[in-house]
Design a protein around this motif. Structure first.
Motif, PDB file in Angstrom:
ATOM      1  N   ILE A   1       0.878  -1.171   0.000  1.00  0.00           N
ATOM      2  CA  ILE A   1       0.000   0.000   0.000  1.00  0.00           C
ATOM      3  C   ILE A   1       0.912   1.217   0.000  1.00  0.00           C
ATOM      4  O   ILE A   1       1.961   1.217   0.647  1.00  0.00           O
ATOM      5  CB  ILE A   1      -0.899   0.009   1.249  1.00  0.00           C
ATOM      6  CG1 ILE A   1      -1.769  -1.243   1.289  1.00  0.00           C
ATOM      7  CG2 ILE A   1      -1.749   1.267   1.296  1.00  0.00           C
ATOM      8  CD1 ILE A   1      -2.511  -1.432   2.594  1.00  0.00           C
ATOM      9  N   ASN A   2       0.522   2.291  -0.674  1.00  0.00           N
ATOM     10  CA  ASN A   2       1.355   3.504  -0.754  1.00  0.00           C
ATOM     11  C   ASN A   2       2.742   3.157  -1.269  1.00  0.00           C
ATOM     12  O   ASN A   2       3.748   3.559  -0.698  1.00  0.00           O
ATOM     13  CB  ASN A   2       1.459   4.211   0.597  1.00  0.00           C
ATOM     14  CG  ASN A   2       0.155   4.833   1.011  1.00  0.00           C
ATOM     15  OD1 ASN A   2      -0.743   5.044   0.201  1.00  0.00           O
ATOM     16  ND2 ASN A   2       0.026   5.133   2.280  1.00  0.00           N
TER      17      ASN A   2
ATOM     18  N   CYS B   1       3.348   4.970   8.298  1.00  0.00           N
ATOM     19  CA  CYS B   1       2.887   5.922   9.314  1.00  0.00           C
ATOM     20  C   CYS B   1       3.988   6.251  10.311  1.00  0.00           C
ATOM     21  O   CYS B   1       3.928   7.282  10.969  1.00  0.00           O
ATOM     22  CB  CYS B   1       1.706   5.344  10.097  1.00  0.00           C
ATOM     23  SG  CYS B   1       0.209   5.173   9.152  1.00  0.00           S
TER      24      CYS B   1
ATOM     25  N   CYS C   1      -2.332   5.686  11.915  1.00  0.00           N
ATOM     26  CA  CYS C   1      -2.855   6.144  10.620  1.00  0.00           C
ATOM     27  C   CYS C   1      -4.364   5.926  10.585  1.00  0.00           C
ATOM     28  O   CYS C   1      -4.881   5.001  11.209  1.00  0.00           O
ATOM     29  CB  CYS C   1      -2.237   5.338   9.484  1.00  0.00           C
ATOM     30  SG  CYS C   1      -0.538   5.758   9.154  1.00  0.00           S
ATOM     31  N   SER C   2      -5.029   6.741   9.801  1.00  0.00           N
ATOM     32  CA  SER C   2      -6.473   6.561   9.640  1.00  0.00           C
ATOM     33  C   SER C   2      -6.781   5.364   8.744  1.00  0.00           C
ATOM     34  O   SER C   2      -7.872   4.822   8.783  1.00  0.00           O
ATOM     35  CB  SER C   2      -7.101   7.831   9.064  1.00  0.00           C
ATOM     36  OG  SER C   2      -6.504   8.138   7.818  1.00  0.00           O
ATOM     37  N   ASP C   3      -5.816   4.923   7.940  1.00  0.00           N
ATOM     38  CA  ASP C   3      -5.985   3.796   7.026  1.00  0.00           C
ATOM     39  C   ASP C   3      -5.645   2.492   7.759  1.00  0.00           C
ATOM     40  O   ASP C   3      -4.475   2.210   8.036  1.00  0.00           O
ATOM     41  CB  ASP C   3      -5.076   3.989   5.809  1.00  0.00           C
ATOM     42  CG  ASP C   3      -5.238   2.894   4.761  1.00  0.00           C
ATOM     43  OD1 ASP C   3      -5.846   1.845   5.055  1.00  0.00           O
ATOM     44  OD2 ASP C   3      -4.740   3.104   3.641  1.00  0.00           O
ATOM     45  N   ALA C   4      -6.675   1.697   8.068  1.00  0.00           N
ATOM     46  CA  ALA C   4      -6.467   0.437   8.797  1.00  0.00           C
ATOM     47  C   ALA C   4      -5.593  -0.528   7.995  1.00  0.00           C
ATOM     48  O   ALA C   4      -4.797  -1.279   8.569  1.00  0.00           O
ATOM     49  CB  ALA C   4      -7.803  -0.213   9.124  1.00  0.00           C
ATOM     50  N   GLY C   5      -5.717  -0.513   6.677  1.00  0.00           N
ATOM     51  CA  GLY C   5      -4.896  -1.389   5.840  1.00  0.00           C
ATOM     52  C   GLY C   5      -3.417  -1.067   5.961  1.00  0.00           C
ATOM     53  O   GLY C   5      -2.574  -1.957   5.991  1.00  0.00           O
ATOM     54  N   LEU C   6      -3.113   0.218   6.045  1.00  0.00           N
ATOM     55  CA  LEU C   6      -1.719   0.638   6.198  1.00  0.00           C
ATOM     56  C   LEU C   6      -1.179   0.219   7.566  1.00  0.00           C
ATOM     57  O   LEU C   6      -0.030  -0.218   7.675  1.00  0.00           O
ATOM     58  CB  LEU C   6      -1.600   2.149   5.999  1.00  0.00           C
ATOM     59  CG  LEU C   6      -0.202   2.710   5.849  1.00  0.00           C
ATOM     60  CD1 LEU C   6       0.588   2.011   4.757  1.00  0.00           C
ATOM     61  CD2 LEU C   6      -0.268   4.207   5.565  1.00  0.00           C
TER      62      LEU C   6
END
Length: 157
Positions: free
Chosen positions: A65-66, A86, A112-117
């Motif tokens: 991711i990212n 993060c 991070c707000s992104d749980a996947g990250l």
């Protein structure tokens, strides 16, 4: 035991506990690095590596991711430093030929707000610590587990 002896007993107990913990730490370090040498070889002058894929908790190698933001740099001092999406992290490593040992990373504690990250970060840290061997090429670096399965794939930045 009277009140005058209590501080002495506490002091002796604290000293013995400290010595015991120091002894355990030395044994852990010796066992961890058994059979390894402090010669990071190719990784010694390593550029930044960018995470391309990561084995998740189910054992599947998935794209990062990212992509481009998750990095690792193998430094001459035997530390890996990087950004995990993060958080910044650091871990110690030692390498002998294609064998590698990496400690579980210490990292900052941002959320991070992104749980996947966040899940990817946990997988990154777990996979770094599980690495048993490394394959390097001109522009790629793969960390493998003890069975030879890929844990992490990086590309040279």
């Amino acid at each position: 035991m009277d009140e005058a002896e209590a501080p002495k007993v506490r002091s002796i107990t604290t000293t013995l506990l400290t010595l015991a913990l120091a002894g355990i730490a030395i044994v852990v370090v010796l066992v961890f690095f058994q059979g390894m040498t402090a010669q990071p070889q190719v990784l010694q002058a390593s550029p930044n590596w960018t995470l391309v894929s990561c084995r998740d908790a189910t054992g599947i190698l998935i794209p990062a991711i990212n992509n481009g933001e998750v990095t690792a740099q193998f430094n001459r001092d035997g530390n890996i430093t990087g950004f995990s999406g993060c958080n910044r992290y650091v871990a110690a490593f030692i390498k002998n030929n294609d064998r590698i040992r990496i400690t579980y990373p210490l990292h900052t504690d941002n959320t991070c707000s992104d749980a996947g990250l966040m899940q990817q970060e946990a997988s990154l840290y777990r996979n770094l610590a599980a690495a048993a061997s490394v394959n390097t090429g001109p522009s790629e670096l793969d960390l493998l587990d003890a069975n030879g399965a890929t844990l992490l794939k990086f590309h040279r930045q």
